[in-house]
Scaffold this active site. Sequence first.
Site, mmCIF file in Angstrom:
data_model
loop_
_atom_site.group_PDB
_atom_site.id
_atom_site.type_symbol
_atom_site.label_atom_id
_atom_site.label_comp_id
_atom_site.label_asym_id
_atom_site.label_seq_id
_atom_site.Cartn_x
_atom_site.Cartn_y
_atom_site.Cartn_z
ATOM 1 N N HIS A 1 0.795 -1.236 0.000
ATOM 2 C CA HIS A 1 0.000 0.000 0.000
ATOM 3 C C HIS A 1 0.830 1.290 0.000
ATOM 4 O O HIS A 1 0.293 2.361 -0.153
ATOM 5 C CB HIS A 1 -0.963 0.016 1.199
ATOM 6 C CG HIS A 1 -0.312 0.428 2.489
ATOM 7 N ND1 HIS A 1 0.508 -0.410 3.206
ATOM 8 C CD2 HIS A 1 -0.340 1.591 3.173
ATOM 9 C CE1 HIS A 1 0.943 0.216 4.287
ATOM 10 N NE2 HIS A 1 0.452 1.442 4.295
HETATM 11 C C1 UD1 Z 1 -2.266 5.886 5.600
HETATM 12 C C2 UD1 Z 1 -0.993 6.355 6.335
HETATM 13 C C3 UD1 Z 1 0.008 5.226 6.363
HETATM 14 C C4 UD1 Z 1 -0.582 3.956 6.942
HETATM 15 C C5 UD1 Z 1 -1.858 3.619 6.172
HETATM 16 C C6 UD1 Z 1 -2.540 2.398 6.745
HETATM 17 C C7 UD1 Z 1 -0.504 8.762 6.036
HETATM 18 C C8 UD1 Z 1 0.384 9.734 5.389
HETATM 19 N N1 UD1 Z 1 -0.360 7.461 5.621
HETATM 20 O O1 UD1 Z 1 -1.899 5.591 4.248
HETATM 21 O O2 UD1 Z 1 1.106 5.616 7.175
HETATM 22 O O3 UD1 Z 1 0.352 2.904 6.821
HETATM 23 O O4 UD1 Z 1 -2.758 4.738 6.238
HETATM 24 O O5 UD1 Z 1 -3.492 1.893 5.864
HETATM 25 O O6 UD1 Z 1 -1.289 9.119 6.884
HETATM 26 N N2 UD1 Z 1 -8.916 5.209 0.370
HETATM 27 C C9 UD1 Z 1 -10.165 4.667 0.154
HETATM 28 N N3 UD1 Z 1 -10.928 4.380 1.257
HETATM 29 C C10 UD1 Z 1 -10.519 4.605 2.526
HETATM 30 C C11 UD1 Z 1 -9.240 5.175 2.724
HETATM 31 C C12 UD1 Z 1 -8.456 5.465 1.641
HETATM 32 O O7 UD1 Z 1 -10.572 4.445 -0.975
HETATM 33 O O8 UD1 Z 1 -11.267 4.309 3.484
HETATM 34 C C13 UD1 Z 1 -8.045 5.486 -0.809
HETATM 35 C C14 UD1 Z 1 -8.188 6.883 -1.359
HETATM 36 O O9 UD1 Z 1 -8.035 6.826 -2.736
HETATM 37 C C15 UD1 Z 1 -7.003 7.607 -0.764
HETATM 38 C C16 UD1 Z 1 -5.950 6.493 -0.712
HETATM 39 O O10 UD1 Z 1 -6.688 5.315 -0.428
HETATM 40 O O11 UD1 Z 1 -6.610 8.706 -1.519
HETATM 41 C C17 UD1 Z 1 -4.881 6.702 0.318
HETATM 42 O O12 UD1 Z 1 -5.439 6.950 1.612
HETATM 43 P P1 UD1 Z 1 -4.653 7.889 2.669
HETATM 44 O O13 UD1 Z 1 -5.457 8.017 3.902
HETATM 45 O O14 UD1 Z 1 -4.208 9.136 2.002
HETATM 46 O O15 UD1 Z 1 -3.330 7.111 2.989
HETATM 47 P P2 UD1 Z 1 -2.992 5.550 3.096
HETATM 48 O O16 UD1 Z 1 -2.297 5.131 1.875
HETATM 49 O O17 UD1 Z 1 -4.174 4.739 3.533
#
Ligand code: UD1
Length: 402
Positions: free
Chosen positions: A241
């Site tokens: 991820h």
């Molecule tokens: C975040 C944390 C990371 C942690 C991870 C655990 C930061 C900078 N990163 O990364 O340290 O290891 O969480 O999972 O805070 N999305 C969905 N549904 C959701 C959540 C996210 O579709 O419920 C998708 C969206 O497209 C979003 C992308 O995932 O833009 C990334 O989500 P984001 O919260 O920005 O960071 P993670 O990669 O999950």
Amino acid sequence: MKLRLLTIIGARPQIIKAAAFSRAVAAWNKNAQKPEVEEFILHTGQHYDDNMSAVFFRELGIPEPDCNLHVGSGSHGVQTARMLEGIENVLIEAQEKGHGFDGVVLYGDTNSTLAGAVAASKLHIPVFHIEAGLRSFNMSMPEEINRIVCDQLSSILFSPTMTGIRNLENEGFVVYDADGKKDSDKVKSRRFKNGKLQYALLSGDVMYDNAVFFARMAEEKSDILQRLRLKDKDFVLATIHRPANTDNADNLTNIMKALADIAEAGTDVVLPLHPRTRKLLPDKLPSALLRRIEESPRFQMIEPASFFEIVCLERHARVVMTDSGGVQKEAFFYGTPCVILRPETEWVEIVEAGAGIIADADYSRIMQAYNDLSGRMVHFPPLFGDGNAAQNIIASIVDYLH
Ligand code: UD1
């Protein structure tokens, strides 16, 4: 008098870590330890899909959040700014009503951690950082920036490992009471910086608390092995991820090619897909490779796993391959060796113990590490505490605030 603590969570692993802390708070109050602690839970809404958030509340019996900011996804600046505004409002509103928070509890290194640390410390509310002191020494990771800022602003830095304590010593913390033994579980360090005294304590790992508490329950409640037709110690569990892998076509291709080859050679591969990875696969992978994977009978790409499901998969896999810090550790807790799909790790003791190999996103290194770890005896010494980290943490917070 009651102590009022605000726990801030947002991303999936923080919800899981908070379960251990909420259990310890409940036990503290149940045992009539004084003063009574009142915990409020604020969910930033960083993760919002049912299988990225709500499922963990249901499974782990965590109290529902008292407040959800619903910030959702966005660029780092946008997401963090929304959180900062929302958290500050909650903290100020409580102060204005005459029952302000005595402390804010934060976990790990996500944008939710960063926003909580900045909002609370500007209002002079003590910050307690669980999973402090870890460093990858790689500033291209957003998490490295988040954890350094949070550690600067915290009153107590709870480190899960001695490595974390040593990192903090390199940043000016000095051991002042280790009960005569540097590697004892009572290590305490402190530093005076920017007019403020900060403490660092070796607390053990709250994720290990959960591993001890939930392992049997997970086995009883999840049927994922039967559903996916997997045999004990006869499959590979993979998770990917991190932006460094998902957003980089070469890295993602190398990792997926290694997994596809392992599946084609006859070993089942299970890959629960983070939504970020699912969205990027068609864009970043050569279409022939994606088709190969989709058609491979031994390669199963599934929805994000619940906590009980991932625990069962981690326990029964032959080898775990991951770029997640939490999954590396849980694999270790359950005695499963791990190929680390990153150029470095914060959990260096797993590598030093020979239970994990850093392979980055390099095809040959991944295959070599996989063959090496599948073929030999691996040891898993106890490195992450005794399963009582959250109890140590609540006692130290009360001691500090009282
Ligand atoms: C975040 C944390 C990371 C942690 C991870 C655990 C930061 C900078 N990163 O990364 O340290 O290891 O969480 O999972 O805070 N999305 C969905 N549904 C959701 C959540 C996210 O579709 O419920 C998708 C969206 O497209 C979003 C992308 O995932 O833009 C990334 O989500 P984001 O919260 O920005 O960071 P993670 O990669 O999950």
